[in-house]
Design an enzyme around this catalytic site. Structure first.
Site, mmCIF file in Angstrom:
data_model
loop_
_atom_site.group_PDB
_atom_site.id
_atom_site.type_symbol
_atom_site.label_atom_id
_atom_site.label_comp_id
_atom_site.label_asym_id
_atom_site.label_seq_id
_atom_site.Cartn_x
_atom_site.Cartn_y
_atom_site.Cartn_z
ATOM 1 N N GLU B 84 0.808 -1.218 0.000
ATOM 2 C CA GLU B 84 0.000 0.000 0.000
ATOM 3 C C GLU B 84 0.843 1.270 0.000
ATOM 4 O O GLU B 84 0.431 2.302 -0.520
ATOM 5 C CB GLU B 84 -0.971 0.007 1.179
ATOM 6 C CG GLU B 84 -2.096 -1.029 1.056
ATOM 7 C CD GLU B 84 -1.720 -2.402 1.616
ATOM 8 O OE1 GLU B 84 -0.524 -2.632 1.889
ATOM 9 O OE2 GLU B 84 -2.628 -3.240 1.783
ATOM 10 N N PHE B 146 -11.124 -7.158 14.663
ATOM 11 C CA PHE B 146 -10.083 -7.641 13.761
ATOM 12 C C PHE B 146 -9.785 -6.596 12.682
ATOM 13 O O PHE B 146 -10.689 -6.073 12.047
ATOM 14 C CB PHE B 146 -10.527 -8.957 13.110
ATOM 15 C CG PHE B 146 -9.505 -9.480 12.123
ATOM 16 C CD1 PHE B 146 -8.230 -9.840 12.537
ATOM 17 C CD2 PHE B 146 -9.812 -9.574 10.770
ATOM 18 C CE1 PHE B 146 -7.291 -10.303 11.635
ATOM 19 C CE2 PHE B 146 -8.873 -10.032 9.864
ATOM 20 C CZ PHE B 146 -7.613 -10.390 10.290
ATOM 21 N N GLN B 147 -8.520 -6.298 12.515
ATOM 22 C CA GLN B 147 -8.058 -5.305 11.537
ATOM 23 C C GLN B 147 -8.694 -3.933 11.712
ATOM 24 O O GLN B 147 -8.959 -3.227 10.748
ATOM 25 C CB GLN B 147 -8.248 -5.822 10.109
ATOM 26 C CG GLN B 147 -7.345 -7.018 9.840
ATOM 27 C CD GLN B 147 -7.195 -7.348 8.371
ATOM 28 O OE1 GLN B 147 -8.093 -7.118 7.577
ATOM 29 N NE2 GLN B 147 -6.034 -7.888 8.016
ATOM 30 N N LYS B 196 -17.406 -0.864 6.857
ATOM 31 C CA LYS B 196 -17.846 -1.920 5.951
ATOM 32 C C LYS B 196 -19.359 -1.939 5.761
ATOM 33 O O LYS B 196 -19.849 -2.175 4.651
ATOM 34 C CB LYS B 196 -17.360 -3.272 6.485
ATOM 35 C CG LYS B 196 -17.570 -4.412 5.517
ATOM 36 C CD LYS B 196 -16.828 -5.667 5.937
ATOM 37 C CE LYS B 196 -17.109 -6.778 4.920
ATOM 38 N NZ LYS B 196 -16.334 -7.990 5.236
ATOM 39 N N MET B 508 24.353 8.948 1.466
ATOM 40 C CA MET B 508 24.223 10.253 2.095
ATOM 41 C C MET B 508 24.568 10.175 3.578
ATOM 42 O O MET B 508 25.176 11.089 4.132
ATOM 43 C CB MET B 508 22.799 10.789 1.896
ATOM 44 C CG MET B 508 22.608 12.202 2.382
ATOM 45 S SD MET B 508 23.783 13.355 1.634
ATOM 46 C CE MET B 508 22.810 14.013 0.291
HETATM 47 C C1 LIG Z 1 12.599 5.738 4.887
HETATM 48 C C2 LIG Z 1 13.871 6.434 5.200
HETATM 49 N N1 LIG Z 1 14.756 5.874 6.070
HETATM 50 C C3 LIG Z 1 15.917 6.494 6.346
HETATM 51 C C4 LIG Z 1 16.240 7.686 5.754
HETATM 52 C C5 LIG Z 1 17.568 8.379 6.078
HETATM 53 N N2 LIG Z 1 18.435 8.435 4.883
HETATM 54 C C6 LIG Z 1 18.499 9.533 4.104
HETATM 55 S S1 LIG Z 1 19.509 9.327 2.785
HETATM 56 C C7 LIG Z 1 19.889 7.757 3.244
HETATM 57 C C8 LIG Z 1 20.829 6.935 2.437
HETATM 58 C C9 LIG Z 1 20.243 6.534 1.143
HETATM 59 O O1 LIG Z 1 21.097 5.577 0.558
HETATM 60 P P1 LIG Z 1 20.905 5.118 -0.940
HETATM 61 O O2 LIG Z 1 19.480 4.833 -1.199
HETATM 62 O O3 LIG Z 1 21.858 4.045 -1.237
HETATM 63 O O4 LIG Z 1 21.250 6.432 -1.766
HETATM 64 P P2 LIG Z 1 22.643 7.230 -1.868
HETATM 65 O O5 LIG Z 1 22.647 8.264 -0.775
HETATM 66 O O6 LIG Z 1 23.757 6.248 -1.711
HETATM 67 O O7 LIG Z 1 22.595 7.862 -3.204
HETATM 68 C C10 LIG Z 1 19.225 7.425 4.423
HETATM 69 C C11 LIG Z 1 19.361 6.144 5.116
HETATM 70 C C12 LIG Z 1 15.294 8.235 4.870
HETATM 71 N N3 LIG Z 1 15.503 9.408 4.267
HETATM 72 N N4 LIG Z 1 14.147 7.580 4.588
#
Ligand SMILES: Cc1ncc(C[n+]2csc(CCOP(=O)(O)OP(=O)(O)O)c2C)c(N)n1
Lengths: 190, 604
Positions: B84, B146-147, B196, B508
């Protein structure tokens, strides 16, 4: 450390009501806001939630029906800088369920609060309690040999004063309704 | 209007055409005397609303709706999503690519809670979506049935508005209102909770022509004296700057903005969401500003004497340390949301209104300006510190983005995920067409990209723009968060180019660890745990390709662009420890940008 502000930075700080110099504190004011909203739990929830979600301060809430059964009216008391309160008002207006948001703080308005207070008394000080009650135009609504429950209405300041006067006798229980406020009708010529 | 026409749509009221276009229609489709179930009313209401796609997943609480979809074969197309959350991002991508309202349908409980991230994302980025959630029957609400989840409560602070339908008689009115609220004013997500029993209750069908919401008005009167003040401030300014946000695209004002900037010769910098509202090949374009904006855009901000903020919200990723931001600038702020104006920075000239309408009024009042000296200064900054990365024979993410730009000449809808690759996608693609850049900005949701690209591709298909490629650009970390949706792209033969920038790191976060946490790469190295992306693609009926050199990338791109009847994935194995520069560290002043690696750290 240079701390000279540019004219624009000074303009922004002034507009925000923020102090220009370190050590000064921003001006906090209490505001009374009337909100007319859809008469539903959902609407009430959303208003209450907003204060939590946005980190706004909420000192009291009173809510009830109005002459229009599909609407309810809420009186909120909040405190903050002018800018913060402006945000409160705008965010309240943004809610789909709010029909009117009215900050009455600087207007002519009447306000009342209801207070129920259970105080302990003895035969010695009973008349003293009754005298004070008289001054505040309160009523006894329940009584036992040790305690009486008193009803007082009035502006919040009056209630504060009354509660202060009762403290030495020993307050068993206190319940305040929160403020309700209404704009005064304008008399012709005023 | 953006250059793409919506005329080929046969929708009478539309899932989001501007209000003026939604003329009232009273036909057999909007009124019927026969009684029918709430579920059938629901399905017919979506048709009457002009909904074209529903991104959904069935379950017990909404099984009756699914039954009606099978039975009456509505005009809208139901797309079965595989999670979803993916459904909500598809609805967002569809909305962002087309300006229409995205629609999601899920069951109660876990189906509903799975939509929460997407709803929060849409709330932060002002994306119009309507999410229909199933709910346990009215008499069981509150019983921990439920749910059962109180989804209205759960989503209260991340929705523009929400409804729970309590009587079948209220169903069509509620649906009409939900679409209206999602789309108008500052757009946002609306949740409609459907117990529902309402779906089994019977009533006649009537789809309302309009809405009557006494607490909600979209009427704004633009204050003419404010427009005059803005015009005066512009004429008094010597070093003006346009700071453009997503509100410009939301109000389809890219054309007006471009004309305005060109007439007044005022340089333009955009936020992440403002990208693509002004052609970046124009000499007036400074690219993006803020944390990973260009050096020259941020220098312009710090030195300008006037900022004209257009549909932007002074977000902390843009301003950094607020007190030190644009210290010499007077500010004009144009926005549709009154609570946005002066929220972060008190402005001298607030203008409340739709960006398009305001620019239409302001345009004729401003004169052509001579900004040659100011533009000359900006050019010096441009040369001082251009966007740059090491160019050698190794494959680097920045190079991948430039290659894609070259291949498409900017004729593409580019969707990015969250992380380093997102910033490079923002910096290096050079957008020229409105709505050609889609990303998750406010919430920064990893896993957004692939489903959003799928939604965008459905949007383009609807508009007969199949020839414009949709490019999904994710990191290896974020891609797996919603990789299951690949099978949806395959099932519908969407010709999406899925690019996975594989640096074998949560890049990042690794960058912050290198800069601010002494190179302790705590739980960010994915080298040993990443899936084989080519096999993952193939397992989902998607063609998988791999490139680890610039030459292999060229070949992979040629191959990918030769496949037009389905999705293709290209895994780009890039340099592991690249950095996004320039950078304003979080909370620092915009003037204090880092433009290159702290070399002592790197060498040891
Ligand atoms: C759902 C979620 N979890 C954690 C983060 C924190 N976060 C921001 S950038 C990042 C790294 C992303 O890594 P990747 O997808 O490999 O992309 P890259 O930065 O290497 O291009 C994280 C963990 C986030 N923004 N969203």
């Amino acid at each position: 450390m240079e701390s000279t502000l540019t004219p624009q930075q000074i303009f922004r700080k002034r507009a925000a009501g923020e102090p220009l110099n370190e050590g000064e504190t921003p001006q906090i004011r209490r505001h009374i806001i009337n909100v007319t909203l859809d008469n539903s739990i959902g609407a009430l929830n959303r208003v209450a939630n907003l204060f939590c979600q946005r980190g706004f301060n909420l000192e009291s809430v009173a809510v009830g029906k109005t002459d229009d059964t599909s609407l309810s009216r809420m009186t909120l008391v909040t405190a903050g800088t002018t800018r913060k309160v402006e945000q409160v008002l705008l965010q309240l207006e943004n809610l789909v369920d709010t029909v009117e948001v009215d900050d009455v703080t600087d207007l002519e308005f009447v306000e009342r609060e209801l207070c129920l207070l259970k105080v302990r008394y003895t035969s010695k000080n009973r008349s003293e309690v009754m005298d004070i009650l008289d001054i505040f135009k309160g009523r006894v609504v329940d009584i036992t040999p040790e305690t009486m429950t008193i009803e007082v209405t009035g502006p919040t300041k009056k209630i504060n004063a009354f509660v202060g006067m009762m403290e030495p006798f020993g307050i068993d229980e206190l319940h305040r309704s929160g403020r309700v406020a209404m704009r005064r009708a304008l008399v012709h010529g005023s | 209007m953006s250059e793409y026409s919506l005329e080929n749509l046969d929708t009478p009221s539309g899932d989001g055409l501007p209000a003026s276009a939604s003329s009232s229609i009273v036909s057999q489709e909007t009124v019927s005397q026969e009684t029918m179930t709430g579920a059938e009313i629901f399905v017919r209401a979506l048709d009457a609303q002009g909904v074209k796609y529903v991104f959904g997943h069935p379950g017990g609480a909404v099984i009756k709706i699914y039954d009606e979809i099978a039975r009456i074969q509505p005009r809208f197309k139901h797309i079965l999503v595989r999670h979803e959350q993916g459904g909500t991002h598809m609805a967002e991508g569809y909305a962002k690519a087309t300006g229409r309202v995205g629609t999601v349908l899920v069951t109660s409980g876990p189906g509903a809670t799975n939509t929460v991230t997407g709803i929060a994302d849409a709330y932060m980025d002002s994306v119009p979506i309507v999410v229909f959630t199933g709910q346990v029957p009215t008499h069981l609400i509150g019983n921990d049935a439920f749910q059962e989840t109180d989804i209205i409560g759960v989503t209260r602070s991340i929705t523009k508005h929400s409804f729970q339908v309590k009587r079948v008689q209220d169903l069509t009115r509620t649906i009409k209102e939900a679409y209206h609220i999602a789309k108008t004013g500052r757009p946002g997500p609306v949740v409609v909770d459907l117990p529902k029993d309402i779906l089994f209750a019977e009533d006649t069908f009537r789809y309302p022509e309009g809405v009557a919401l006494r607490g909600y008005s979209t009427q704004v009167n633009i204050v003419e004296t404010q427009i005059a003040l803005a015009a005066r401030m512009i004429s008094e300014s010597k070093k003006p700057l346009l700071y453009v946000g997503g509100g410009t695209l939301n109000s389809d004002a890219a054309e007006e903005l471009t004309a305005f900037a060109r007439k007044t010769k005022i340089p333009v910098t955009t936020t992440l969401h403002g990208l693509s509202s002004f052609p970046e090949n124009d000499p007036l374009s400074l690219g993006m500003l803020g944390m990973h904006g260009t050096w020259y855009a941020n220098q312009a901000v710090q030195n300008c004497d006037l900022i004209i903020a257009v549909g932007a919200r002074f977000d902390d990723r843009v301003t950094g340390k607020l007190d030190a931001w644009a210290p010499h600038a007077r500010v004009v702020h144009i926005d549709i949301d009154p609570s946005c104006i002066s929220k972060n920075i008190p402005v001298e000239c607030p203008i409340l209104g739709n960006v398009k309408d305001v620019l239409d009024m302001l345009g004729p009042l401003v004169e052509e300006k001579d900004t040659a000296e100011w533009l000359g200064q900006i050019d010096v900054w441009r040369e001082e510190c251009p966007l740059a990365y090491e160019k050698d024979d190794r494959l680097r993410a920045q190079g991948v983005i430039e290659k894609l730009r070259e291949k498409t000449d900017g004729n593409a809808v580019v969707v990015s995920d969250v992380g380093q690759h997102q910033m490079w996608t923002a910096q290096y693609f050079k957008y020229v067409h409105p709505r050609s850049h889609i990303t998750s900005g406010g919430l920064g949701t990893m896993g957004f990209c692939l489903p959003a690209a799928i939604g965008a591709a459905f949007g383009l298909r609807l508009e007969g723009r199949d020839d414009v490629p949709v490019i999904s650009i994710s990191g290896d970390g974020g891609f797996v968060m919603n990789a299951q949706e690949m099978s949806v792209a395959a099932a519908h033969r969407l010709p999406i180019k899925i690019i996975v920038i594989n640096n074998r790191f949560l890049g990042m976060v690794r960058q912050w660890q290198e800069l601010f946490h002494e190179n302790r790469y705590s739980h960010t190295d994915l080298t040993d745990t990443n899936p084989d992306f080519v096999k993952l693609a193939e397992a989902n009926h998607v063609v998988g390709l791999r490139a680890s050199t610039p030459k292999e990338l060229d070949e992979a791109i040629e191959k990918a662009w030769s496949i037009n009847d389905g999705p293709v994935l290209i895994e780009c194995q890039v340099e592991k420890e690249e950095m996004v520069f320039p950078m304003v560290p979080a909370g620092a002043a915009t003037g204090d940008m880092i433009t290159e690696r702290f070399s002592h750290d790197h060498d040891v």
